[in-house]
Scaffold this motif. Structure first.
Motif, PDB file in Angstrom:
ATOM      1  N   GLY A   3      50.334  28.555 -51.347  1.00  0.00           N
ATOM      2  CA  GLY A   3      50.902  27.510 -50.505  1.00  0.00           C
ATOM      3  C   GLY A   3      51.261  26.315 -51.367  1.00  0.00           C
ATOM      4  N   CYS A   4      51.171  25.147 -50.809  1.00  0.00           N
ATOM      5  CA  CYS A   4      51.523  23.925 -51.536  1.00  0.00           C
ATOM      6  C   CYS A   4      50.738  23.834 -52.839  1.00  0.00           C
ATOM      7  CB  CYS A   4      51.230  22.705 -50.668  1.00  0.00           C
ATOM      8  SG  CYS A   4      51.562  21.163 -51.525  1.00  0.00           S
ATOM      9  N   PHE A   5      51.460  23.696 -53.943  1.00  0.00           N
ATOM     10  CA  PHE A   5      50.767  23.683 -55.239  1.00  0.00           C
ATOM     11  C   PHE A   5      49.912  22.444 -55.434  1.00  0.00           C
ATOM     12  CE2 PHE A   5      55.305  23.098 -57.139  1.00  0.00           C
ATOM     13  CZ  PHE A   5      55.445  21.837 -56.594  1.00  0.00           C
ATOM     14  N   TRP A   6      50.196  21.369 -54.709  1.00  0.00           N
ATOM     15  CA  TRP A   6      49.342  20.182 -54.825  1.00  0.00           C
ATOM     16  C   TRP A   6      47.887  20.556 -54.549  1.00  0.00           C
ATOM     17  CZ3 TRP A   6      52.190  16.355 -51.069  1.00  0.00           C
ATOM     18  CH2 TRP A   6      53.403  15.944 -51.648  1.00  0.00           C
ATOM     19  N   CYS A   7      47.692  21.407 -53.545  1.00  0.00           N
ATOM     20  CA  CYS A   7      46.335  21.761 -53.116  1.00  0.00           C
ATOM     21  C   CYS A   7      45.704  22.853 -53.962  1.00  0.00           C
ATOM     22  CB  CYS A   7      46.353  22.201 -51.656  1.00  0.00           C
ATOM     23  SG  CYS A   7      46.795  20.863 -50.524  1.00  0.00           S
ATOM     24  N   MET A   8      46.450  23.438 -54.868  1.00  0.00           N
ATOM     25  CA  MET A   8      45.909  24.534 -55.679  1.00  0.00           C
ATOM     26  C   MET A   8      45.466  24.077 -57.069  1.00  0.00           C
ATOM     27  SD  MET A   8      45.766  27.122 -53.724  1.00  0.00           S
ATOM     28  CE  MET A   8      45.397  28.410 -54.905  1.00  0.00           C
ATOM     29  N   VAL A   9      45.757  22.855 -57.433  1.00  0.00           N
ATOM     30  CA  VAL A   9      45.364  22.363 -58.763  1.00  0.00           C
ATOM     31  C   VAL A   9      43.901  21.944 -58.778  1.00  0.00           C
ATOM     32  CG1 VAL A   9      45.764  20.572 -60.507  1.00  0.00           C
ATOM     33  CG2 VAL A   9      47.708  21.662 -59.356  1.00  0.00           C
ATOM     34  N   LYS A  10      43.510  21.099 -57.847  1.00  0.00           N
ATOM     35  CA  LYS A  10      42.175  20.505 -57.855  1.00  0.00           C
ATOM     36  C   LYS A  10      41.040  21.534 -57.904  1.00  0.00           C
ATOM     37  CE  LYS A  10      39.266  17.143 -55.468  1.00  0.00           C
ATOM     38  NZ  LYS A  10      39.156  16.244 -54.306  1.00  0.00           N
ATOM     39  N   PRO A  11      41.082  22.627 -57.142  1.00  0.00           N
ATOM     40  CA  PRO A  11      39.957  23.572 -57.169  1.00  0.00           C
ATOM     41  C   PRO A  11      39.687  24.188 -58.544  1.00  0.00           C
ATOM     42  CG  PRO A  11      41.394  24.020 -55.298  1.00  0.00           C
ATOM     43  CD  PRO A  11      42.090  23.010 -56.150  1.00  0.00           C
ATOM     44  N   ASP A  54      49.388  17.093 -61.213  1.00  0.00           N
ATOM     45  CA  ASP A  54      48.144  16.341 -60.953  1.00  0.00           C
ATOM     46  C   ASP A  54      48.274  15.424 -59.750  1.00  0.00           C
ATOM     47  OD1 ASP A  54      46.666  17.445 -63.106  1.00  0.00           O
ATOM     48  OD2 ASP A  54      47.710  16.098 -64.482  1.00  0.00           O
ATOM     49  N   TYR A  55      48.940  15.903 -58.707  1.00  0.00           N
ATOM     50  CA  TYR A  55      49.209  15.083 -57.534  1.00  0.00           C
ATOM     51  C   TYR A  55      47.924  14.525 -56.927  1.00  0.00           C
ATOM     52  CZ  TYR A  55      51.607  13.344 -53.442  1.00  0.00           C
ATOM     53  OH  TYR A  55      52.111  12.519 -52.476  1.00  0.00           O
ATOM     54  N   TYR A  56      46.874  15.340 -56.921  1.00  0.00           N
ATOM     55  CA  TYR A  56      45.622  14.878 -56.305  1.00  0.00           C
ATOM     56  C   TYR A  56      45.010  13.700 -57.059  1.00  0.00           C
ATOM     57  CZ  TYR A  56      42.406  17.003 -59.720  1.00  0.00           C
ATOM     58  OH  TYR A  56      41.689  17.307 -60.842  1.00  0.00           O
ATOM     59  N   LYS A  57      45.313  13.558 -58.335  1.00  0.00           N
ATOM     60  CA  LYS A  57      44.814  12.417 -59.117  1.00  0.00           C
ATOM     61  C   LYS A  57      45.718  11.192 -58.943  1.00  0.00           C
ATOM     62  CE  LYS A  57      42.834  15.167 -62.885  1.00  0.00           C
ATOM     63  NZ  LYS A  57      42.995  15.523 -64.310  1.00  0.00           N
ATOM     64  N   TYR A 104      46.976  12.924 -50.858  1.00  0.00           N
ATOM     65  CA  TYR A 104      46.517  14.295 -51.075  1.00  0.00           C
ATOM     66  C   TYR A 104      45.457  14.670 -50.036  1.00  0.00           C
ATOM     67  CZ  TYR A 104      43.825  18.137 -52.982  1.00  0.00           C
ATOM     68  OH  TYR A 104      43.139  19.319 -53.117  1.00  0.00           O
ATOM     69  N   GLU A 105      44.480  13.809 -49.809  1.00  0.00           N
ATOM     70  CA  GLU A 105      43.418  14.108 -48.835  1.00  0.00           C
ATOM     71  C   GLU A 105      43.981  14.201 -47.422  1.00  0.00           C
ATOM     72  OE1 GLU A 105      40.311  15.107 -49.325  1.00  0.00           O
ATOM     73  OE2 GLU A 105      40.665  14.979 -51.474  1.00  0.00           O
ATOM     74  N   ARG A 106      44.878  13.287 -47.060  1.00  0.00           N
ATOM     75  CA  ARG A 106      45.502  13.350 -45.724  1.00  0.00           C
ATOM     76  C   ARG A 106      46.279  14.649 -45.561  1.00  0.00           C
ATOM     77  NH1 ARG A 106      46.749   8.034 -46.892  1.00  0.00           N
ATOM     78  NH2 ARG A 106      48.927   8.549 -47.272  1.00  0.00           N
ATOM     79  N   TYR A 107      46.985  15.059 -46.600  1.00  0.00           N
ATOM     80  CA  TYR A 107      47.768  16.293 -46.560  1.00  0.00           C
ATOM     81  C   TYR A 107      46.851  17.507 -46.430  1.00  0.00           C
ATOM     82  CZ  TYR A 107      50.962  19.984 -47.846  1.00  0.00           C
ATOM     83  OH  TYR A 107      51.694  21.140 -47.857  1.00  0.00           O
ATOM     84  N   SER A 108      45.795  17.548 -47.202  1.00  0.00           N
ATOM     85  CA  SER A 108      44.856  18.671 -47.159  1.00  0.00           C
ATOM     86  C   SER A 108      44.251  18.825 -45.770  1.00  0.00           C
ATOM     87  CB  SER A 108      43.753  18.469 -48.210  1.00  0.00           C
ATOM     88  OG  SER A 108      42.835  19.531 -48.176  1.00  0.00           O
ATOM     89  N   VAL A 109      43.893  17.726 -45.151  1.00  0.00           N
ATOM     90  CA  VAL A 109      43.329  17.753 -43.805  1.00  0.00           C
ATOM     91  C   VAL A 109      44.424  18.027 -42.775  1.00  0.00           C
ATOM     92  CG1 VAL A 109      42.209  16.346 -42.029  1.00  0.00           C
ATOM     93  CG2 VAL A 109      41.364  16.290 -44.385  1.00  0.00           C
TER      94      VAL A 109
END
Length: 175
Positions: A11-19, A146-149, A155-160
């Motif tokens: 899915g969205c790569f923003w959410c796949m970097v942090k883990p 590194d969008y989450y950084k 990033y948190e609003r998007y993830s939720v």
């Protein structure tokens, strides 16, 4: 120390970097596009769902410190493996999950992990995430890296808001 590459679309790569970013033995995690035939696609082109590319992350890792099999476990715990039409509220082929293998050993490990997930009974629907041979990987635009950084609140609003965080919590527990 020896390194390998792992490539995952979730899915969205923003959410796949942090883990993956802070795991031991991980040298880099970058966002990009893979799986299509157009050279050097842009975000706008990939979002049309006409290029064949998926948003993905490419991970350079040290397998002696963090084996590929453990990366697979992290990958599965970040996605809905039963949804081949996208991930969460991001719909279309560019957001569909996939594992892209770089070696025969990775292919075998990915197939085994998929079979184990299917046999676990964790999901009522079939595991549809494909395992595909790696194709050229094109780095996404710098504002995606590194969008989450760079944009932690968004990033948190998007993830939720996308439904990803609740799905992960419900199906995989505390991350």
């Amino acid at each position: 120390m020896k390194t390998e590459k792992a490539t995952f679309a979730g899915g969205c790569f923003w959410c796949m970097v942090k883990p993956f970013d802070s795991l031991p033995g991980i040298e880099s995690v970058v966002s990009g596009y893979t799986g299509g035939d157009l050279e050097n696609p842009t975000y706008e082109q990939v979002c049309t769902n006409l290029t064949g590319h998926k948003e993905a992350v490419e991970i350079v890792f040290q397998p002696e410190i963090y084996p590929y099999e453990k990366l697979l476990d992290v990958f599965w715990s970040q996605i809905d493996p039963t949804d081949g039409g996208g991930q969460f509220f991001d719909r279309g082929s560019s957001y569909a999950p996939a594992i892209f293998y770089h070696t025969e050993e990775q292919r075998i490990a990915a197939e085994k992990s998929k079979e184990e997930l299917e046999a676990s009974g964790k999901f009522d629907k079939p595991i549809v995430t494909p395992i595909l041979e790696a194709k050229p990987f094109y780095l996404a635009e710098m504002y995606h890296q590194d969008y989450y950084k760079k944009n932690p609140a968004h990033y948190e609003r998007y993830s939720v808001g996308s439904g990803r965080a609740a799905f992960i919590q419900r199906n995989w527990g505390e991350q």
